[in-house]
Design an enzyme around this catalytic site. Structure first.
Site, PDB file in Angstrom:
ATOM      1  N   LYS A  14      88.512 -13.809  72.899  1.00  0.00           N
ATOM      2  CA  LYS A  14      88.662 -12.253  72.610  1.00  0.00           C
ATOM      3  C   LYS A  14      89.973 -11.774  72.146  1.00  0.00           C
ATOM      4  O   LYS A  14      90.399 -10.714  71.578  1.00  0.00           O
ATOM      5  CB  LYS A  14      88.001 -11.456  73.488  1.00  0.00           C
ATOM      6  CG  LYS A  14      86.694 -11.590  74.095  1.00  0.00           C
ATOM      7  CD  LYS A  14      85.515 -11.809  72.943  1.00  0.00           C
ATOM      8  CE  LYS A  14      85.181 -10.072  72.628  1.00  0.00           C
ATOM      9  NZ  LYS A  14      84.093 -10.019  71.710  1.00  0.00           N
TER      10      LYS A  14
HETATM   11  N1  PMP Z   1      82.011 -14.975  77.013  1.00  0.00           N
HETATM   12  C1  PMP Z   1      83.059 -14.031  77.636  1.00  0.00           C
HETATM   13  C2  PMP Z   1      83.472 -14.646  78.989  1.00  0.00           C
HETATM   14  C3  PMP Z   1      83.191 -13.001  77.136  1.00  0.00           C
HETATM   15  O1  PMP Z   1      84.100 -12.105  77.824  1.00  0.00           O
HETATM   16  C4  PMP Z   1      82.555 -12.496  75.834  1.00  0.00           C
HETATM   17  C5  PMP Z   1      82.969 -11.173  75.242  1.00  0.00           C
HETATM   18  N2  PMP Z   1      82.640 -10.348  75.908  1.00  0.00           N
HETATM   19  C6  PMP Z   1      81.687 -13.397  75.210  1.00  0.00           C
HETATM   20  C7  PMP Z   1      81.641 -14.750  76.013  1.00  0.00           C
HETATM   21  C8  PMP Z   1      80.676 -13.382  74.154  1.00  0.00           C
HETATM   22  O2  PMP Z   1      81.726 -12.999  73.087  1.00  0.00           O
HETATM   23  P1  PMP Z   1      81.289 -11.912  71.771  1.00  0.00           P
HETATM   24  O3  PMP Z   1      81.324 -10.564  72.298  1.00  0.00           O
HETATM   25  O4  PMP Z   1      82.061 -12.395  70.549  1.00  0.00           O
HETATM   26  O5  PMP Z   1      79.709 -12.186  71.760  1.00  0.00           O
END
Ligand code: PMP
Length: 370
Positions: A79
């Site tokens: 992120k």
């Molecule tokens: N894994 C973790 C630990 C995250 O913090 C996030 C983001 N919320 C994700 C996976 C998924 O990423 P995305 O929001 O791009 O789907």
């Protein structure tokens, strides 16, 4: 927005250490699970056998599945990419100016990415965060100078007291404030379309047959999938969604309905705007126990210091990759770092307290260690 991954130079600031993460072979985990793709025994076709001047019966071990290790980003997760990109896009569009306040509802990692950018660039950051999220994330956010407001985990996404609802209220109350809004901001999937996916294509020499990622906002999987499908039309995109969330399709997969779970950062009780599910060919549901046990294996057997959603992604990858043929390559994205979970799944007592580790699982872990 172009990235410079030349590490043989002094970086102007730590935001330049976002992106350009390593792609690493999983040498043991997939093998133990009996996967054929890329680590199975590769049976040569007669044509290839003559090319290699050897008999058709000769077998090769080919490459293991590949993990895209996003915990090597400056703030410790995938992120960071969107934190930096959403801030820089808002600056360019004139929506974010010196003295402004950034507000964002997040499960923590987007908050850390934004707070990192805010710290470097001098903005105030306010993060609204459901109670479920780890103390480690809170402490890192605080250390980066962010202000944190905890919200009830069980609040529905559209309730006024949810992390999203509270962020909206603050945005109205605080002059010169901005919600980048990862749930609808095009820079979320674009960061992965232009960054993560391009890196993977280069790192894998264009040889990717399956891409697996766990989904939260879905920006990662949608952005990566769009680019990979454009460049590699036969690729299969697999989304991983925890039981208790409703992101998976077909809807019958979400038979448990909406309920709580411990893995952080993935799954929702609504489908975010950036998650265009038409890019995803297949969904796999996962549960807490298998996800955390897999994260511990990734750490112990592969030396990859990843978080819980990474375990979920690899569980999903192992299930989905069983359909791949020998020689095909599965790539799985590991989103964040164990740093966020030192007092959670890394801790044996926490695992036992939540019923994720009994004497038998502990014994298996110990035997593998030996
Ligand atoms: N894994 C973790 C630990 C995250 O913090 C996030 C983001 N919320 C994700 C996976 C998924 O990423 P995305 O929001 O791009 O789907």
């Amino acid at each position: 927005m172009t990235q410079n991954f030349d590490r043989n130079r002094i970086l102007n600031n730590i935001l330049e250490h976002i992106g350009g993460t390593p792609a690493v072979r999983l040498n043991r985990v997939g093998k133990d699970e009996g996967l054929q793709c890329e680590l199975g025994i590769y049976q040569l076709t007669p044509a290839k056998a003559s090319m290699f001047k050897c008999s058709k019966e000769l077998t090769f071990h080919s490459h293991p599945p590949v993990a895209k290790c996003e915990f090597f980003n400056a703030g410790g997760s995938v992120k960071d990419r969107i934190g930096k990109r959403m801030v820089e896009a808002a600056e360019k569009e004139g929506k974010l100016k010196p003295g402004y306040t950034i507000i964002e509802p997040t499960s923590g990692n987007t908050g850390i990415g934004l707070a990192l950018a805010a710290a470097v660039k001098g903005y105030r950051a306010i993060i609204t965060l459901p109670e479920k999220m780890s103390q480690e994330k809170v402490d890192v956010l605080k250390a980066l100078g962010a202000e944190i407001i905890r919200t009830p985990t069980e609040a529905a996404w559209d309730a006024p007291d949810s992390h999203i609802g509270v962020a909206k209220r603050l945005n109205q109350e605080i002059p010169n404030s901005l919600i980048p809004d990862q749930y609808s901001n095009v820079n979320n999937p674009l960061a992965h379309y232009e960054g993560t996916a391009e890196e993977l294509i280069a790192q894998c020499g264009g040889h990717i047959d399956m891409f697996v990622a766990s989904a939260g906002t879905g920006g990662t999987i949608a952005g990566v999938a769009k680019k990979l499908k454009e460049k590699l039309p036969n690729i299969r995109i697999v989304g991983v969604d925890p039981n208790g969330s409703i992101l998976a399709l077909p809807d019958a997969l979400n038979k448990e309905g909406i309920h709580g779970y411990q893995v952080e950062g993935i799954g929702y009780d609504f489908v975010p705007e950036v998650l265009d599910r038409s890019w995803v060919d297949e969904w796999v549901k996962t549960d807490d126990k298998e996800s955390f046990l897999m994260s511990r294996r990734l750490i112990r057997e592969e030396g990859l210091l990843c978080g819980g959603s990474a375990g979920a992604a690899v569980v999903g990858a192992i299930k989905a990759a069983k359909s791949l043929k020998p020689g095909q390559r599965c790539v799985v994205l590991l989103a964040d770092s164990v740093r966020n979970y030192m007092t959670k799944f890394l801790n044996d007592d926490w695992m036992k307290k939540h019923g994720f580790m009994d004497e038998q699982t502990k014994k298996v872990e110990e035997e593998k260690k030996g």
